[in-house]
Design a protein around this motif. Structure first.
Motif, PDB file in Angstrom:
ATOM      1  N   ILE A  31      47.953  31.363  54.818  1.00 39.74           N
ATOM      2  CA  ILE A  31      46.820  32.415  54.714  1.00 39.74           C
ATOM      3  C   ILE A  31      45.859  31.978  54.054  1.00 39.74           C
ATOM      4  O   ILE A  31      46.219  31.153  52.837  1.00 39.74           O
ATOM      5  N   ILE A  32      44.679  31.863  54.459  1.00 36.00           N
ATOM      6  CA  ILE A  32      43.547  31.397  53.792  1.00 36.00           C
ATOM      7  C   ILE A  32      42.614  32.596  53.483  1.00 36.00           C
ATOM      8  O   ILE A  32      41.899  33.330  54.453  1.00 36.00           O
ATOM      9  N   ILE A  33      42.068  32.734  52.167  1.00 32.68           N
ATOM     10  CA  ILE A  33      41.334  33.732  51.708  1.00 32.68           C
ATOM     11  C   ILE A  33      40.032  33.286  51.229  1.00 32.68           C
ATOM     12  O   ILE A  33      40.049  32.296  50.684  1.00 32.68           O
ATOM     13  N   VAL A  34      38.954  33.490  52.096  1.00 30.53           N
ATOM     14  CA  VAL A  34      37.564  33.000  51.618  1.00 30.53           C
ATOM     15  C   VAL A  34      36.798  34.151  50.805  1.00 30.53           C
ATOM     16  O   VAL A  34      36.387  35.438  51.635  1.00 30.53           O
ATOM     17  N   ASP A  35      36.649  33.978  49.559  1.00 27.44           N
ATOM     18  CA  ASP A  35      36.039  35.044  48.684  1.00 27.44           C
ATOM     19  C   ASP A  35      34.581  34.739  48.610  1.00 27.44           C
ATOM     20  O   ASP A  35      34.193  33.814  48.329  1.00 27.44           O
ATOM     21  N   ASP A  36      33.677  35.833  49.173  1.00 32.41           N
ATOM     22  CA  ASP A  36      32.138  35.747  49.273  1.00 32.41           C
ATOM     23  C   ASP A  36      31.575  36.267  48.231  1.00 32.41           C
ATOM     24  O   ASP A  36      30.617  37.045  48.412  1.00 32.41           O
ATOM     25  N   GLY A  37      32.043  35.795  46.788  1.00 31.83           N
ATOM     26  CA  GLY A  37      31.032  36.054  45.632  1.00 31.83           C
ATOM     27  C   GLY A  37      31.648  37.482  45.038  1.00 31.83           C
ATOM     28  O   GLY A  37      30.430  38.286  44.485  1.00 31.83           O
ATOM     29  N   SER A  38      32.767  37.801  45.176  1.00 33.36           N
ATOM     30  CA  SER A  38      33.290  39.159  44.603  1.00 33.36           C
ATOM     31  C   SER A  38      32.877  39.223  43.281  1.00 33.36           C
ATOM     32  O   SER A  38      33.308  38.023  42.591  1.00 33.36           O
ATOM     33  N   ASP A  39      32.592  40.318  42.763  1.00 39.48           N
ATOM     34  CA  ASP A  39      32.664  40.624  41.099  1.00 39.48           C
ATOM     35  C   ASP A  39      33.432  41.648  40.586  1.00 39.48           C
ATOM     36  O   ASP A  39      33.024  42.211  39.572  1.00 39.48           O
ATOM     37  N   ASP A  40      34.477  41.837  41.430  1.00 38.47           N
ATOM     38  CA  ASP A  40      35.187  43.173  41.016  1.00 38.47           C
ATOM     39  C   ASP A  40      36.614  42.794  40.628  1.00 38.47           C
ATOM     40  O   ASP A  40      37.479  43.807  40.455  1.00 38.47           O
ATOM     41  N   GLY A  41      37.055  41.691  40.476  1.00 38.72           N
ATOM     42  CA  GLY A  41      38.275  41.333  40.076  1.00 38.72           C
ATOM     43  C   GLY A  41      39.190  40.663  41.243  1.00 38.72           C
ATOM     44  O   GLY A  41      40.346  40.550  40.916  1.00 38.72           O
ATOM     45  N   THR A  42      38.385  40.564  42.503  1.00 38.09           N
ATOM     46  CA  THR A  42      39.292  40.208  43.366  1.00 38.09           C
ATOM     47  C   THR A  42      39.611  38.830  43.208  1.00 38.09           C
ATOM     48  O   THR A  42      40.790  38.350  43.573  1.00 38.09           O
ATOM     49  N   CYS A  43      39.052  37.991  42.899  1.00 33.63           N
ATOM     50  CA  CYS A  43      39.318  36.461  42.574  1.00 33.63           C
ATOM     51  C   CYS A  43      40.176  36.389  41.685  1.00 33.63           C
ATOM     52  O   CYS A  43      41.265  35.449  41.757  1.00 33.63           O
ATOM     53  N   ASP A  44      40.534  37.085  40.528  1.00 30.50           N
ATOM     54  CA  ASP A  44      41.499  37.017  39.840  1.00 30.50           C
ATOM     55  C   ASP A  44      42.743  37.309  40.268  1.00 30.50           C
ATOM     56  O   ASP A  44      43.714  36.780  39.976  1.00 30.50           O
TER      57      ASP A  44
END
Length: 331
Positions: free
Chosen positions: A49-62
């Motif tokens: 599974i490869i997740i590419v986060d597109d600049g989230s600022d809502d805690g998604t990356c954490d």
């Protein structure tokens, strides 16, 4: 699947599938998707599974950083198309399955794509079907949004041949086939819609074949308010001049002429013709639901037509579609 087949799959050197998920501010939906991927019938060891986060600022990356079983990439806000391109470049498997972050995968989703590719080695891509995430009551905006959005990807539909395009939210490509024709990239940009139409158009132009796989099912969260539905229809219309209005050998491209004067002639066809087309598409499988929803569908077509007009204005100012096919180094 039986134990013997599982052992055969597990013995292979690299994953059978790479699942690529672009996401942006997806904390409300992404955990459910990842949970459903853990329950796949082919077994977790057989796909990445490869997740590419597109600049989230809502805690998604954490949240994603704490998930040990995924590969996470972060990029500045560049749109889902570019996120898919990044995931494709990273994919270790020959088959790359693109999913959106607001889905739940059926348990046999990956197996269905995998088996169809194995049984049909001439295919470069398979698109799966889209079912609603929950049962919507008649006349609800969630049901209307689903009827207007997924008329070409419902599990009970029969395309009767190779489809012109299939939705990008559940789409599986053969990496080697795309690289063999120089690389086919998804459109970039923050507000692009219709990128699946353009991507499949590029596949067809390269002589590559796609197929609909109805048993490859995902469950989608549709827009459940009138405002959300109308915004969705407007945005689709807004980008139509940069898609069907640009690539003139696509179906129905004649409805999106290059001048606003001629567009005034085709707008009634866009509204009435598409309303009829949606009713006809669903009449065999959801006759009562689609008939009762005709006034709401018609309202959505008006929003779509207004979006087309605004999109024509943007296109005339040089703010149209970005790239179609880009030869890129996949590494």
């Amino acid at each position: 699947m039986g134990d013997e087949r599982k052992m055969t799959i597990a013995s292979e050197q690299r994953p059978l599938l790479s699942v690529v998920v672009p996401c942006f501010r997806a904390m409300g939906t992404l955990p459910a998707l990842l949970e459903s991927l853990e329950l796949q019938t082919i077994g977790r060891d057989n796909f990445e599974i490869i997740i590419v986060d597109d600049g989230s600022d809502d805690g998604t990356c954490d949240y994603l950083a704490a998930q040990p079983a995924i590969r996470l990439v972060r990029q500045e806000r560049r749109g889902p198309g570019e996120a898919r391109n990044v995931g494709f470049a990273m994919a270790a498997a020959e088959l790359v399955l693109y999913l959106d972050a607001d889905l739940v995968a059926s348990p046999s989703l990956l197996e269905a794509h995998l088996l169809h590719h194995r049984q049909n080695p001439h295919l470069a891509a398979t698109g799966g079907s889209v079912a609603p995430a929950r049962s919507y009551p008649l006349l609800s905006w969630g049901l209307v949004d689903h009827l207007c959005s997924w008329f070409n990807a419902y599990p009970d539909f029969d395309h009767g041949g190779e489809p012109e395009y299939l939705p990008s939210l559940n789409f599986c490509v053969k990496k080697g086939d795309l690289l063999a024709v120089g690389g086919i990239a998804w459109q970039d940009g923050l507000t692009v819609t219709g990128e699946d139409v353009v991507f499949c158009y590029a596949l067809h132009r390269a002589g590559l074949a796609i197929a609909f796989v109805p048993e490859a099912v995902v469950y989608h969260r549709d827009r459940e308010t009138m405002a959300g539905y109308l915004r969705h229809m407007f945005r689709w219309g807004e980008h139509a001049p940069s898609v069907r209005g640009t690539y003139r050998d696509l179906k129905y491209s004649f409805l999106f002429p290059p001048s606003r004067g001629r567009l005034l002639v085709t707008i009634p066809v866009i509204v009435l013709g598409y309303t009829w087309f949606l009713w006809y598409s669903w009449a065999k499988v959801r006759p009562l639901a689609v008939t009762l929803a005709l006034p709401q569908i018609f309202l959505g077509r008006l929003a779509y037509a207004w979006g087309v007009w605004q999109g024509m204005v943007l296109a005339s100012r040089g703010a149209g579609s970005s790239r179609l096919i880009t030869e890129i180094d996949r590494g």
